[in-house]
Motif scaffolding. Structure first.
Motif, PDB file in Angstrom:
ATOM      1  N   UNK A  65     -10.370  62.632 -31.891  1.00 42.83           N
ATOM      2  CA  UNK A  65      -9.602  63.742 -31.319  1.00 42.83           C
ATOM      3  C   UNK A  65      -9.070  63.385 -29.935  1.00 42.83           C
ATOM      4  N   UNK A  66      -9.910  62.738 -29.139  1.00 40.32           N
ATOM      5  CA  UNK A  66      -9.491  62.316 -27.798  1.00 40.32           C
ATOM      6  C   UNK A  66      -8.349  61.301 -27.889  1.00 40.32           C
ATOM      7  N   UNK A  67      -8.466  60.331 -28.780  1.00 39.91           N
ATOM      8  CA  UNK A  67      -7.419  59.329 -28.935  1.00 39.91           C
ATOM      9  C   UNK A  67      -6.123  59.947 -29.454  1.00 39.91           C
ATOM     10  N   UNK A  68      -6.230  60.924 -30.353  1.00 35.90           N
ATOM     11  CA  UNK A  68      -5.029  61.609 -30.848  1.00 35.90           C
ATOM     12  C   UNK A  68      -4.337  62.388 -29.730  1.00 35.90           C
ATOM     13  N   UNK A  69      -5.128  63.022 -28.856  1.00 35.94           N
ATOM     14  CA  UNK A  69      -4.517  63.758 -27.739  1.00 35.94           C
ATOM     15  C   UNK A  69      -3.849  62.791 -26.759  1.00 35.94           C
ATOM     16  N   UNK A  70      -4.440  61.633 -26.527  1.00 34.39           N
ATOM     17  CA  UNK A  70      -3.794  60.628 -25.681  1.00 34.39           C
ATOM     18  C   UNK A  70      -2.495  60.145 -26.303  1.00 34.39           C
ATOM     19  N   UNK A  71      -2.494  59.931 -27.614  1.00 27.64           N
ATOM     20  CA  UNK A  71      -1.285  59.492 -28.304  1.00 27.64           C
ATOM     21  C   UNK A  71      -0.198  60.559 -28.221  1.00 27.64           C
ATOM     22  N   UNK A  72      -0.585  61.830 -28.355  1.00 29.14           N
ATOM     23  CA  UNK A  72       0.393  62.909 -28.260  1.00 29.14           C
ATOM     24  C   UNK A  72       0.978  62.992 -26.850  1.00 29.14           C
ATOM     25  N   UNK A  73       0.137  62.822 -25.832  1.00 27.96           N
ATOM     26  CA  UNK A  73       0.627  62.814 -24.451  1.00 27.96           C
ATOM     27  C   UNK A  73       1.616  61.680 -24.226  1.00 27.96           C
ATOM     28  N   UNK A  74       1.289  60.501 -24.736  1.00 30.97           N
ATOM     29  CA  UNK A  74       2.188  59.352 -24.588  1.00 30.97           C
ATOM     30  C   UNK A  74       3.496  59.583 -25.330  1.00 30.97           C
ATOM     31  N   UNK A  75       3.431  60.199 -26.496  1.00 33.47           N
ATOM     32  CA  UNK A  75       4.645  60.472 -27.263  1.00 33.47           C
ATOM     33  C   UNK A  75       5.523  61.483 -26.544  1.00 33.47           C
ATOM     34  N   UNK A  76       4.907  62.486 -25.917  1.00 28.16           N
ATOM     35  CA  UNK A  76       5.712  63.484 -25.201  1.00 28.16           C
ATOM     36  C   UNK A  76       6.353  62.874 -23.958  1.00 28.16           C
TER      37      UNK A  76
END
Length: 114
Positions: A65-76
């Motif tokens: 979940x933490x890695x997915x949130x980091x990926x979403x932040x990077x994508x945004x």
């Protein structure tokens, strides 16, 4: 040719005396390689059970979940506005002067920030 062979053998013998340490030479090491000298000590368990997993399921889910949130932040962040060609050309022509002026406290630094 004979002289080179004799020198190579002599060099090999000289080096075999100091191959593995002061108490054991190369020839002794080669002879005793198959002995029980390198066997496991008695207190070491040789039949350990295989590991079932590096982390438990809850920790794995939390990490994912933490890695997915980091990926979403990077994508945004990647989806933000890109500089236009005119802005890039202006930077190409003025960035060096503006950087020097910023270091020296000049006015071009203000233009670079705007």
């Amino acid at each position: 040719m004979k002289r080179q062979t004799v020198m190579a053998i002599g060099l090999g013998l000289a080096l075999s005396g100091c191959a593995l340490g002061p108490d054991k030479g190369l020839v002794d090491s080669l002879v005793s390689f198959g002995s029980d000298e390198y066997a496991l000590p008695a207190d070491v368990v040789a039949d350990a059970p295989p590991p079932t997993g590096l982390i438990d399921e809850e920790e794995r889910v939390a990490t994912m979940d933490h890695l997915r949130s980091l990926a979403a932040d990077n994508a945004s962040k990647a989806a933000t506005e890109k500089p236009t060609a005119d802005e890039l050309l202006w930077l190409k022509d003025n960035h060096g002067k503006a950087a020097l002026d910023e270091i020296e406290g000049g006015e071009a630094a203000t233009q670079l920030r705007n």
